[in-house]
Design an enzyme around this catalytic site. Structure first.
Site, short mmCIF file in Angstrom:
data_model
loop_
_atom_site.label_atom_id
_atom_site.label_comp_id
_atom_site.label_asym_id
_atom_site.label_seq_id
_atom_site.Cartn_x
_atom_site.Cartn_y
_atom_site.Cartn_z
N CYS A 268 37.79 11.44 4.54
CA CYS A 268 36.59 12.10 5.08
C CYS A 268 36.42 11.84 6.56
CB CYS A 268 35.35 11.66 4.31
SG CYS A 268 35.57 11.74 2.53
N LYS B 237 24.06 15.06 4.40
CA LYS B 237 23.23 15.44 3.27
C LYS B 237 22.75 16.88 3.35
CE LYS B 237 21.03 15.53 -0.37
NZ LYS B 237 21.47 16.93 -0.35
N HIS C 8 28.68 18.79 4.46
CA HIS C 8 29.82 17.88 4.56
C HIS C 8 31.12 18.58 4.15
CE1 HIS C 8 32.27 14.36 4.43
NE2 HIS C 8 32.06 14.01 3.19
#
Lengths: 389, 389
Positions: free
Chosen positions: B86, B332, B336
């Site tokens: 990520c 959030k 993402h």
């Protein structure tokens, strides 16, 4: 002003079918061997680059930077995976080079690794195809060897060359691998062997293809600042490093035989190194298929278009010849663990420049050039190495 | 001496479910937007970095460097994919920064992209798990959210904190996203909404998790040599860029709540920028789950261990607060798209530093810091940005 960058350590595993070792084991083995060869402490390494193409598809494993750092006992180090299809190793080396050249890191390591034999052959074929355009090429049913076969056929037709003359490149590579302890196939193959091997995608024969294999190779690089704090009797410099792309899919290129990316990247790397093609003592070309080896010899200027095969026929690729090429066996016989290949090529050149090439030694070799291809030459990475002491 | 590096262009797609566009479309849209924003010709770009984690698993597509270069009309450019789970976007930006800092490239571009909504949810879950150790963790049946749930539970237990106090981080992010035209969820969520949303992995609730989405963000960087040939009224410098790894798997860390990698990378990046944590005007933290946002605030020194949640409760993360954080919605609510996230974070900070953040503007913001995590913080990338004119 970019800092000068040197190769101070090199290590590798043998290429082969390593059923007893996983991808991380191979990477760590090569990495620690390179660090040992450099004579440094692994805590000296500030950044770690992992060149790999298919770990996501074949091992379900990404995040190789942190994985290899953890398993090599190097937690904390900045770590990354770099991917550019079959040029992943070379691309990772280029990043490692930039990191040291910037001076923001003084000592970095790069390891190229691929573990291909744990997967079904059909899965390996699919994974290799992720190098090509999934939506417009792979969707049609094309395979990687099939795409290279189109280029091969075009070459034979355009120049009126016999297949035997191209296929002889594989004979040369097998001959060179005999003396390389790291090679996957340490045995000769005759032209008859090659031409009578199974047809994979017309005209490409089995023995014209680089094999599937497992392996990892690693290098430790440092810049001039780090070197001042350490001594090395024999020293190899990364004199030039350049990358270029070509149109991704071969059918959309103006001239599929031109290898435009190779010309562009080689020109840039040689300019930076202050050399010309004729100055190269040892050459490593990305012969995933025999035709790619021949086309590269032409793209780099060692032969006119359509004549590259003559260099093989005349023995000019052997030590003592005009341009000693793939003296450790190349992709064909040293092996082609995909993400590892770009690093194996430089590992092979470093051994030559250090005079450690045994029976394959090119006497007095001072300058080496490695060409690493991604896809059907959609990405090209060129490194020029020079022995400086 | 490394050259100074500046952000001269920034662009992005909205984060969302882009059924009408493929991964390459998103990447090209963001990239060309950034180049347009920079006011340069795309031929000025010498190297292209693509941050992406899962294209191999989800699209059957690797070799994104050459793919995006081809589809953006930038054939010839040196091009690479960089992967660090990520943190792939941040890792790619770090490489782009090194390239420009080295002086071997003067102008480079980086695009972070992920296309997650074309795949089955189960396939996305599997693909995300490639960030973790396949042989020792994933094999046990652990999921990514499950691993974060362990850390979350440990935090609640160790410090006697109520879940509501951690979960409030999601409420903050949703509030911030309302004014961000690029955000996936431009709507508020109450604490009751969050706490009554489905339990995913005890104690993590659905609305505490970053969503699945598609998107791409891009930046154009140049060094001081390139800047002399171009004028930019408002200018943001990459004042610091650093990367650190932690032990890959959270169960093997001495203190799973310590975020050792974040501390190390932040210290290095801030040192290079010549700043301290208190100098930061806008902060972007990698809140893949609410607990990661809270732990980061503590790791960076904005609150003592076990007290990070107080900053949220007291409104200190909003513009005008002590440390304005995720002012565009964070992972959030801005969204993402995994490989894109590290670039979206810097894109969001650049808008703040340029004074283009609209109703979310932090008045007089001059220094921003972005923290991008790979895996459960196995890789940490920190960027410090500073407005220099």
């Amino acid at each position: 002003m970019a800092k000068r960058v040197f190769v101070i350590g090199a290590g590798a595993t043998k290429v082969g079918e390593h059923w007893d070792r996983s991808l991380r084991d191979l990477a760590v083995e090569a990495l620690l061997a390179a660090i040992k060869d450099a004579g440094i402490d692994k805590r000296d390494v500030e950044a770690l680059y992992v060149g790999n193409m298919m770990s996501g598809e074949l091992q379900g494993q990404e995040h190789l930077g942190a994985l290899v750092a953890t398993w090599a006992g190097m937690v904390g180090v900045a770590a990354f995976k770099v991917e550019a299809a079959c040029a992943s190793g070379g691309a990772a080396l280029h990043q490692a080079y930039l990191a040291a050249a910037s001076g923001l890191y003084d000592c970095v390591a790069v390891v190229g690794v691929e573990k291909m034999t744990d997967a079904l052959p059909s899965d390996v074929t699919s994974a290799l195809l992720t190098a090509e355009d999934q939506e417009y090429v792979v969707f049609t049913g094309a395979t990687f060897v099939g795409l290279n076969a189109l280029v091969y056929r075009m070459y034979l037709t355009k120049y009126g060359v016999k297949q035997e003359d191209v296929a002889r490149f594989a004979v040369h590579c097998h001959k060179m691998a005999v003396n390389n302890p790291y090679a996957q196939f340490r045995r000769e193959a005759t032209l008859e062997d090659v031409m009578s091997s199974p047809l994979i995608a017309d005209p490409i024969r089995l023995l014209e293809c680089a094999p599937v294999g497992d392996g990892a190779a690693a290098l430790v690089l440092c810049n001039e600042d780090f070197l001042r704090r350490n001594s090395h009797d024999v020293l190899v410099e990364v004199a030039g490093s350049a990358v270029a792309t070509d149109v991704l899919s071969v059918h959309e290129r103006k001239d599929p035989l031109a290898m435009a990316g190779s010309r562009k990247a080689a020109e840039a790397a040689m300019k930076r190194a202050g050399i010309e093609a004729k100055d190269v003592d040892v050459l490593e070309v990305h012969d995933a298929f025999t035709i790619l080896g021949i086309l590269t010899l032409e793209a780099l200027g060692y032969a006119p278009p359509g004549k590259g095969w003559q260099l093989v026929a005349e023995g000019e690729l052997e030590p003592g010849g005009k341009i000693p090429t793939n003296t450790m066996g190349g992709l064909k016989a040293r092996g082609h663990p995909v993400g590892g290949t770009g690093i194996y090529q430089v590992f092979d050149i470093v051994r030559q420049l250090r005079g450690e090439a045994g029976p394959s030694q090119v006497e007095g070799a001072e300058i080496g050039l490695a060409q690493n291809l991604g896809g059907v030459a959609g990405t090209v990475v060129i490194h020029v190495l020079r022995r400086v002491r």
